[in-house]
Write an enzyme that holds these catalytic residues in place. Structure first.
Site, PDB file in Angstrom:
ATOM      1  N   SER A  99       0.837  -1.198   0.000  1.00 31.96           N
ATOM      2  CA  SER A  99       0.000   0.000   0.000  1.00 31.96           C
ATOM      3  C   SER A  99       0.876   1.253   0.000  1.00 31.96           C
ATOM      4  CB  SER A  99      -0.963  -0.040   1.192  1.00 31.96           C
ATOM      5  OG  SER A  99      -1.895   1.019   1.138  1.00 31.96           O
ATOM      6  N   HIS A 202      -8.217   1.224  -1.082  1.00 35.44           N
ATOM      7  CA  HIS A 202      -8.090   0.252  -2.175  1.00 35.44           C
ATOM      8  C   HIS A 202      -9.440  -0.284  -2.631  1.00 35.44           C
ATOM      9  CE1 HIS A 202      -3.902   0.674  -1.321  1.00 35.44           C
ATOM     10  NE2 HIS A 202      -4.068   0.222  -0.098  1.00 35.44           N
TER      11      HIS A 202
END
Length: 323
Positions: A99, A202
Protein backbone atom coordinates in the site's frame (compact mmCIF):
# COMPACT_ATOMS: atom_id res chain seq x y z
CA UNK A 1 18.82 -12.61 -3.43
CA UNK A 2 17.66 -10.06 -0.87
CA UNK A 3 14.28 -8.33 -0.68
CA UNK A 4 13.69 -5.03 1.12
CA UNK A 5 10.01 -4.43 1.86
CA UNK A 6 8.17 -1.43 3.24
CA UNK A 7 5.01 -1.69 5.40
CA UNK A 8 1.67 -0.01 4.92
CA UNK A 9 -0.90 1.84 6.97
CA UNK A 10 -1.89 0.19 10.24
CA UNK A 11 1.69 -0.80 11.06
CA UNK A 12 2.29 2.39 13.07
CA UNK A 13 2.18 2.35 16.89
CA UNK A 14 2.47 5.23 19.40
CA UNK A 15 6.07 6.27 20.03
CA UNK A 16 7.64 3.94 17.47
CA UNK A 17 9.82 6.70 16.00
CA UNK A 18 11.39 7.66 19.35
CA UNK A 19 14.53 5.46 19.21
CA UNK A 20 15.21 6.37 15.59
CA UNK A 21 15.39 10.08 16.41
CA UNK A 22 18.34 9.36 18.70
CA UNK A 23 20.51 8.38 15.71
CA UNK A 24 22.92 10.93 14.21
CA UNK A 25 21.23 13.35 11.77
CA UNK A 26 17.88 11.55 12.07
CA UNK A 27 16.10 14.41 13.84
CA UNK A 28 17.21 16.91 11.20
CA UNK A 29 16.13 14.57 8.41
CA UNK A 30 12.71 14.04 9.99
CA UNK A 31 12.35 17.80 10.36
CA UNK A 32 13.09 18.27 6.65
CA UNK A 33 10.60 15.56 5.67
CA UNK A 34 8.03 17.12 8.01
CA UNK A 35 8.35 20.45 6.26
CA UNK A 36 7.56 18.88 2.88
CA UNK A 37 4.73 16.77 4.28
CA UNK A 38 3.20 19.66 6.21
CA UNK A 39 2.96 17.43 9.29
CA UNK A 40 5.04 17.38 12.49
CA UNK A 41 6.32 13.83 12.04
CA UNK A 42 8.62 14.02 15.04
CA UNK A 43 5.76 14.80 17.42
CA UNK A 44 3.41 12.25 15.86
CA UNK A 45 6.08 9.55 15.91
CA UNK A 46 6.95 10.10 19.56
CA UNK A 47 4.11 11.58 21.64
CA UNK A 48 0.87 11.32 19.64
CA UNK A 49 -1.63 8.68 20.76
CA UNK A 50 -3.01 5.78 18.73
CA UNK A 51 -6.14 7.65 17.67
CA UNK A 52 -4.12 10.61 16.37
CA UNK A 53 -1.73 8.52 14.27
CA UNK A 54 -4.65 6.51 12.90
CA UNK A 55 -5.66 9.64 10.98
CA UNK A 56 -4.82 8.99 7.33
CA UNK A 57 -3.32 12.45 6.86
CA UNK A 58 -0.85 11.67 9.67
CA UNK A 59 -0.27 7.94 9.29
CA UNK A 60 0.77 7.84 5.65
CA UNK A 61 3.56 10.44 5.66
CA UNK A 62 4.70 9.13 9.04
CA UNK A 63 5.09 5.58 7.69
CA UNK A 64 6.93 6.67 4.53
CA UNK A 65 9.26 8.93 6.51
CA UNK A 66 9.99 6.14 9.00
CA UNK A 67 10.92 3.78 6.17
CA UNK A 68 13.28 6.34 4.66
CA UNK A 69 14.90 7.05 8.03
CA UNK A 70 15.37 3.33 8.62
CA UNK A 71 16.90 2.89 5.17
CA UNK A 72 19.37 5.74 5.78
CA UNK A 73 20.46 4.13 9.05
CA UNK A 74 20.77 0.69 7.45
CA UNK A 75 22.79 1.89 4.46
CA UNK A 76 25.06 3.90 6.71
CA UNK A 77 25.66 0.86 8.91
CA UNK A 78 26.54 -1.18 5.82
CA UNK A 79 28.93 1.48 4.51
CA UNK A 80 26.73 2.46 1.56
CA UNK A 81 26.26 6.00 0.19
CA UNK A 82 23.15 7.97 1.27
CA UNK A 83 19.79 7.00 -0.17
CA UNK A 84 19.65 10.08 -2.39
CA UNK A 85 22.87 8.91 -4.09
CA UNK A 86 21.06 5.84 -5.45
CA UNK A 87 22.89 3.56 -3.07
CA UNK A 88 21.01 0.47 -4.18
CA UNK A 89 21.58 0.70 -7.93
CA UNK A 90 22.99 -2.50 -9.35
CA UNK A 91 22.51 -4.53 -6.18
CA UNK A 92 21.12 -8.10 -6.41
CA UNK A 93 17.92 -7.27 -4.55
CA UNK A 94 14.27 -6.48 -5.10
CA UNK A 95 12.08 -3.79 -3.51
CA UNK A 96 8.37 -3.90 -2.73
CA UNK A 97 5.96 -1.98 -0.53
CA UNK A 98 2.52 -2.73 0.87
CA UNK A 99 0.00 0.00 0.00
CA UNK A 100 1.53 3.34 1.03
CA UNK A 101 4.81 1.46 1.54
CA UNK A 102 5.10 1.22 -2.24
CA UNK A 103 5.93 4.94 -2.20
CA UNK A 104 8.84 4.25 0.15
CA UNK A 105 10.02 1.40 -2.06
CA UNK A 106 9.73 3.55 -5.19
CA UNK A 107 11.92 6.21 -3.60
CA UNK A 108 14.54 3.66 -2.55
CA UNK A 109 14.53 2.33 -6.12
CA UNK A 110 15.32 5.84 -7.35
CA UNK A 111 12.03 6.27 -9.23
CA UNK A 112 11.04 9.19 -6.98
CA UNK A 113 13.27 11.55 -5.02
CA UNK A 114 12.62 11.74 -1.28
CA UNK A 115 11.20 15.21 -1.80
CA UNK A 116 8.76 14.03 -4.47
CA UNK A 117 7.89 10.94 -2.44
CA UNK A 118 6.85 13.14 0.48
CA UNK A 119 4.88 15.47 -1.80
CA UNK A 120 3.10 12.46 -3.29
CA UNK A 121 2.31 10.87 0.08
CA UNK A 122 1.11 14.22 1.43
CA UNK A 123 -1.37 14.59 -1.40
CA UNK A 124 -2.29 10.90 -1.28
CA UNK A 125 -2.99 11.08 2.45
CA UNK A 126 -5.02 14.28 2.25
CA UNK A 127 -7.06 13.19 -0.77
CA UNK A 128 -7.73 9.74 0.73
CA UNK A 129 -8.75 11.34 4.02
CA UNK A 130 -11.14 13.60 2.12
CA UNK A 131 -12.57 10.63 0.23
CA UNK A 132 -12.95 8.69 3.49
CA UNK A 133 -14.86 11.61 5.02
CA UNK A 134 -17.59 11.33 2.39
CA UNK A 135 -18.91 8.06 3.87
CA UNK A 136 -17.99 6.34 7.17
CA UNK A 137 -15.89 3.37 6.02
CA UNK A 138 -13.20 1.09 7.34
CA UNK A 139 -11.32 -2.19 6.97
CA UNK A 140 -11.19 -5.53 8.82
CA UNK A 141 -8.75 -8.41 8.50
CA UNK A 142 -10.24 -11.86 8.07
CA UNK A 143 -7.76 -14.36 9.49
CA UNK A 144 -8.11 -18.08 8.88
CA UNK A 145 -10.97 -19.93 7.26
CA UNK A 146 -11.30 -21.50 3.83
CA UNK A 147 -10.19 -18.92 1.18
CA UNK A 148 -13.25 -19.49 -1.00
CA UNK A 149 -15.60 -19.19 1.97
CA UNK A 150 -13.82 -16.05 3.14
CA UNK A 151 -14.25 -14.35 -0.24
CA UNK A 152 -17.88 -15.45 -0.38
CA UNK A 153 -18.59 -13.98 3.07
CA UNK A 154 -16.87 -10.70 2.15
CA UNK A 155 -18.84 -10.35 -1.06
CA UNK A 156 -22.07 -11.40 0.66
CA UNK A 157 -21.65 -8.47 3.07
CA UNK A 158 -21.20 -6.11 0.12
CA UNK A 159 -17.53 -5.58 0.92
CA UNK A 160 -14.41 -5.55 -1.27
CA UNK A 161 -11.42 -7.88 -0.67
CA UNK A 162 -9.08 -4.88 -0.62
CA UNK A 163 -5.88 -6.58 0.53
CA UNK A 164 -5.05 -10.17 -0.35
CA UNK A 165 -2.14 -10.52 2.04
CA UNK A 166 -1.69 -14.28 2.14
CA UNK A 167 -3.66 -17.51 1.95
CA UNK A 168 -4.80 -17.04 5.56
CA UNK A 169 -5.31 -13.27 5.65
CA UNK A 170 -7.63 -11.15 3.54
CA UNK A 171 -8.64 -7.59 4.38
CA UNK A 172 -12.23 -6.58 3.69
CA UNK A 173 -13.18 -2.93 3.13
CA UNK A 174 -16.43 -1.01 2.88
CA UNK A 175 -18.95 0.87 4.96
CA UNK A 176 -19.08 0.43 8.73
CA UNK A 177 -22.49 -1.19 8.40
CA UNK A 178 -21.13 -3.73 5.91
CA UNK A 179 -18.18 -4.48 8.18
CA UNK A 180 -20.58 -5.09 11.06
CA UNK A 181 -22.50 -7.58 8.92
CA UNK A 182 -19.25 -9.47 8.28
CA UNK A 183 -18.32 -9.39 11.96
CA UNK A 184 -21.75 -10.77 12.89
CA UNK A 185 -21.50 -13.47 10.21
CA UNK A 186 -17.84 -14.52 10.09
CA UNK A 187 -16.68 -17.33 7.81
CA UNK A 188 -16.22 -20.71 9.49
CA UNK A 189 -12.98 -21.02 11.47
CA UNK A 190 -12.09 -17.38 10.79
CA UNK A 191 -11.67 -14.26 12.92
CA UNK A 192 -12.71 -10.77 11.84
CA UNK A 193 -10.38 -8.12 13.27
CA UNK A 194 -11.00 -4.35 12.79
CA UNK A 195 -7.93 -2.45 11.56
CA UNK A 196 -6.62 0.91 12.76
CA UNK A 197 -7.34 2.73 9.51
CA UNK A 198 -9.81 5.51 8.79
CA UNK A 199 -11.35 4.45 5.49
CA UNK A 200 -12.07 1.76 2.90
CA UNK A 201 -8.75 2.03 1.13
CA UNK A 202 -8.09 0.25 -2.18
CA UNK A 203 -11.77 0.29 -3.12
CA UNK A 204 -13.96 2.49 -5.31
CA UNK A 205 -14.61 4.63 -2.21
CA UNK A 206 -11.14 6.08 -2.94
CA UNK A 207 -11.78 6.94 -6.61
CA UNK A 208 -11.75 10.73 -5.89
CA UNK A 209 -8.23 10.37 -4.46
CA UNK A 210 -6.96 8.69 -7.62
CA UNK A 211 -8.33 11.59 -9.67
CA UNK A 212 -6.60 14.11 -7.41
CA UNK A 213 -3.25 12.32 -7.75
CA UNK A 214 -3.46 12.38 -11.55
CA UNK A 215 -3.35 16.19 -11.31
CA UNK A 216 -0.10 15.93 -9.32
CA UNK A 217 1.61 13.62 -11.81
CA UNK A 218 3.03 16.16 -14.32
CA UNK A 219 5.01 17.96 -11.62
CA UNK A 220 6.95 14.88 -10.48
CA UNK A 221 10.46 14.02 -11.68
CA UNK A 222 10.47 10.32 -12.52
CA UNK A 223 13.27 7.85 -13.19
CA UNK A 224 13.30 4.19 -14.14
CA UNK A 225 13.63 2.09 -10.97
CA UNK A 226 16.88 0.28 -10.18
CA UNK A 227 16.99 -2.23 -8.54
CA UNK A 228 13.83 -4.22 -9.32
CA UNK A 229 10.60 -2.75 -7.95
CA UNK A 230 7.38 -4.77 -7.71
CA UNK A 231 3.84 -3.44 -8.09
CA UNK A 232 1.46 -4.60 -5.38
CA UNK A 233 -1.34 -4.72 -7.94
CA UNK A 234 -0.12 -7.90 -9.63
CA UNK A 235 3.27 -8.66 -8.08
CA UNK A 236 5.08 -7.92 -11.34
CA UNK A 237 8.07 -5.63 -11.75
CA UNK A 238 7.57 -2.08 -12.96
CA UNK A 239 10.41 -1.01 -15.22
CA UNK A 240 9.81 2.64 -16.06
CA UNK A 241 9.17 5.79 -14.08
CA UNK A 242 5.84 6.25 -15.85
CA UNK A 243 4.78 2.71 -14.89
CA UNK A 244 5.76 3.37 -11.28
CA UNK A 245 3.62 6.48 -10.92
CA UNK A 246 0.74 4.82 -12.76
CA UNK A 247 0.87 1.96 -10.26
CA UNK A 248 1.05 4.33 -7.29
CA UNK A 249 -1.94 6.35 -8.45
CA UNK A 250 -4.11 3.39 -9.42
CA UNK A 251 -3.47 1.43 -6.23
CA UNK A 252 -5.46 3.83 -4.03
CA UNK A 253 -8.69 2.48 -5.51
CA UNK A 254 -7.78 -1.09 -6.49
CA UNK A 255 -6.91 -4.09 -4.30
CA UNK A 256 -3.42 -4.79 -3.00
CA UNK A 257 -2.15 -8.26 -3.92
CA UNK A 258 0.67 -8.78 -1.45
CA UNK A 259 0.21 -12.52 -1.86
CA UNK A 260 1.29 -12.15 -5.50
CA UNK A 261 4.28 -10.03 -4.46
CA UNK A 262 5.46 -12.83 -2.17
CA UNK A 263 4.94 -15.39 -4.94
CA UNK A 264 7.15 -13.27 -7.21
CA UNK A 265 9.82 -12.94 -4.52
CA UNK A 266 9.92 -16.72 -4.14
CA UNK A 267 10.07 -17.26 -7.91
CA UNK A 268 12.98 -14.79 -8.12
CA UNK A 269 14.96 -16.85 -5.65
CA UNK A 270 14.78 -14.46 -2.70
CA UNK A 271 16.43 -16.07 0.32
CA UNK A 272 16.38 -13.16 2.77
CA UNK A 273 14.01 -10.27 3.50
CA UNK A 274 14.36 -7.02 5.44
CA UNK A 275 11.23 -5.13 6.50
CA UNK A 276 11.81 -1.46 7.24
CA UNK A 277 10.17 0.35 10.17
CA UNK A 278 7.43 0.32 11.39
CA UNK A 279 8.12 -3.35 10.89
CA UNK A 280 6.61 -6.68 11.86
CA UNK A 281 3.60 -7.36 9.65
CA UNK A 282 5.32 -8.14 6.35
CA UNK A 283 8.15 -10.10 7.98
CA UNK A 284 5.50 -12.17 9.77
CA UNK A 285 3.67 -12.88 6.51
CA UNK A 286 6.96 -13.86 4.86
CA UNK A 287 7.80 -16.34 7.61
CA UNK A 288 4.48 -18.09 7.00
CA UNK A 289 4.22 -17.85 3.21
CA UNK A 290 7.89 -17.97 2.13
CA UNK A 291 9.38 -21.09 3.77
CA UNK A 292 13.13 -21.03 4.22
CA UNK A 293 13.43 -17.26 3.76
CA UNK A 294 15.27 -15.43 6.54
CA UNK A 295 13.14 -12.41 7.54
CA UNK A 296 14.34 -9.52 9.71
CA UNK A 297 11.87 -6.92 10.97
CA UNK A 298 13.71 -3.66 11.68
CA UNK A 299 11.49 -2.38 14.48
CA UNK A 300 14.18 -0.33 16.25
CA UNK A 301 17.87 0.54 15.82
CA UNK A 302 18.67 -2.60 17.82
CA UNK A 303 17.63 -4.62 14.76
CA UNK A 304 20.02 -2.86 12.39
CA UNK A 305 22.90 -5.27 12.98
CA UNK A 306 20.91 -8.31 11.83
CA UNK A 307 19.62 -6.41 8.79
CA UNK A 308 23.11 -5.13 7.99
CA UNK A 309 24.42 -8.69 7.84
CA UNK A 310 21.88 -9.54 5.15
CA UNK A 311 22.63 -6.38 3.17
CA UNK A 312 26.40 -6.89 3.39
CA UNK A 313 25.91 -10.43 2.09
CA UNK A 314 24.03 -8.98 -0.91
CA UNK A 315 26.90 -6.56 -1.49
CA UNK A 316 29.39 -9.41 -1.39
CA UNK A 317 27.33 -11.29 -3.98
CA UNK A 318 27.45 -8.28 -6.30
CA UNK A 319 31.22 -8.01 -5.92
CA UNK A 320 31.67 -11.71 -6.70
CA UNK A 321 29.50 -11.29 -9.79
CA UNK A 322 31.63 -8.35 -10.96
CA UNK A 323 34.92 -10.13 -10.34
Amino acid sequence: MLAIVCPGQGSQTPGFLTPWLELPAAAARVAALSEVAGVDLSAHGTTSDAETIKDTAVAQPLIVAAGLITAHALFSAAGLPPVEDSALRGLPLVLAGHSVGEITAASLAGALSEHDAMIFVRERANSMAAAAALTPTGMSAVVGGDPAEVLAAIESAGLTPANMNSTGQTVAAGTLEQLQVLKDNPPAKARVLPLQVAGAFHTQHMAPAATALQVLRPGLSLRDPDPVLLSNFDGRSVTTGDAVIESLIAQVSRPVRWDLCMETLVSMGVTALIELSPAGTLAGLAKRAMPGVVAVAVKSPEDLESAKELLVAALAEREEGNA
